[in-house]
Design a protein around this motif. Structure first.
Motif, PDB file in Angstrom:
ATOM      1  N   PRO A  43      49.491  12.412 -10.318  1.00  0.00           N
ATOM      2  CA  PRO A  43      50.580  13.365 -10.538  1.00  0.00           C
ATOM      3  C   PRO A  43      50.067  14.803 -10.468  1.00  0.00           C
ATOM      4  N   VAL A  44      50.947  15.670 -10.063  1.00  0.00           N
ATOM      5  CA  VAL A  44      50.643  17.092  -9.984  1.00  0.00           C
ATOM      6  C   VAL A  44      51.549  17.806 -10.982  1.00  0.00           C
ATOM      7  N   ILE A  45      50.960  18.683 -11.770  1.00  0.00           N
ATOM      8  CA  ILE A  45      51.728  19.501 -12.714  1.00  0.00           C
ATOM      9  C   ILE A  45      52.082  20.801 -12.007  1.00  0.00           C
ATOM     10  N   PRO A  76      39.357  28.359 -11.574  1.00  0.00           N
ATOM     11  CA  PRO A  76      39.021  27.060 -10.972  1.00  0.00           C
ATOM     12  C   PRO A  76      40.003  25.921 -11.256  1.00  0.00           C
ATOM     13  N   TYR A  77      40.739  25.981 -12.333  1.00  0.00           N
ATOM     14  CA  TYR A  77      41.644  24.883 -12.685  1.00  0.00           C
ATOM     15  C   TYR A  77      42.920  24.885 -11.837  1.00  0.00           C
ATOM     16  N   VAL A  78      43.192  25.968 -11.154  1.00  0.00           N
ATOM     17  CA  VAL A  78      44.424  26.114 -10.377  1.00  0.00           C
ATOM     18  C   VAL A  78      44.257  25.415  -9.034  1.00  0.00           C
ATOM     19  N   SER A 108      46.021  18.128 -13.565  1.00  0.00           N
ATOM     20  CA  SER A 108      46.198  17.386 -14.815  1.00  0.00           C
ATOM     21  C   SER A 108      46.652  18.335 -15.919  1.00  0.00           C
ATOM     22  N   GLU A 109      47.108  17.743 -17.011  1.00  0.00           N
ATOM     23  CA  GLU A 109      47.463  18.551 -18.180  1.00  0.00           C
ATOM     24  C   GLU A 109      46.235  19.252 -18.740  1.00  0.00           C
ATOM     25  N   TYR A 115      43.449  26.292 -18.067  1.00  0.00           N
ATOM     26  CA  TYR A 115      43.939  27.520 -17.423  1.00  0.00           C
ATOM     27  C   TYR A 115      44.574  28.447 -18.455  1.00  0.00           C
ATOM     28  N   GLN A 116      45.421  27.886 -19.315  1.00  0.00           N
ATOM     29  CA  GLN A 116      46.116  28.694 -20.321  1.00  0.00           C
ATOM     30  C   GLN A 116      45.135  29.430 -21.231  1.00  0.00           C
TER      31      GLN A 116
END
Length: 144
Positions: A43-45, A76-78, A108-109, A115-116
């Motif tokens: 899955p893609v968020i 990097p998480y993006v 992923s979550e 990222y947040q």
């Protein structure tokens, strides 16, 4: 004549060799069907952020704002990242007050949460805050 015969023999030999190899699987080179299936089902968020910029600041600061926002793509998480400006198609339902939209995805979550909390994201949030008319509107969803 001998030259053409030699070329023909070489081509026929090459075709025979290719044909004999075509029915054999090379170890490690055939696709792993389980791996392909698992990648297809990851899955893609998706994370959409709508920004309502103060009218008095938007025109003068648009390039600076977009440059700051685009720096988020380097985190990097993006997985993917786009920035867009409102485009008026004369739809009465349109959210005209939001001049900019950020459209990004995460694998992923955990990546989304990292990222947040990333220093780069927090710095951009802090820098954008004085330009905002209202808090950002956010819409998150998952693509199965």
């Amino acid at each position: 004549m001998i030259k053409y015969f030699s070329v023909t023999v070489c081509l026929v030999s090459f075709i025979v060799i290719l044909d004999s190899c075509g029915n054999k699987k090379l170890d490690g080179l055939e696709p792993n069907q389980d791996e392909i299936a698992s990648q297809a089902s990851v899955p893609v968020i998706r994370h959409l952020v709508f920004l309502n910029i103060k009218d008095s600041l938007y025109k003068d600061s648009k390039k600076h704002l977009i440059d700051q926002i685009n720096s988020l793509a380097l985190i990097p998480y993006v997985r993917s990242f786009d920035v867009g400006s409102f485009y008026d198609l004369d739809d009465k339902r349109a959210m005209r007050e939001y001049e900019l939209i950020l459209d990004m995805s995460f694998d992923s979550e955990e990546d989304y949460e990292a990222y947040q909390e990333s220093p780069e994201h927090l710095a951009v949030k802090s820098e954008l805050k004085p330009f905002l008319q209202s808090p950002p509107l956010v819409y998150d969803y998952q693509i199965p």
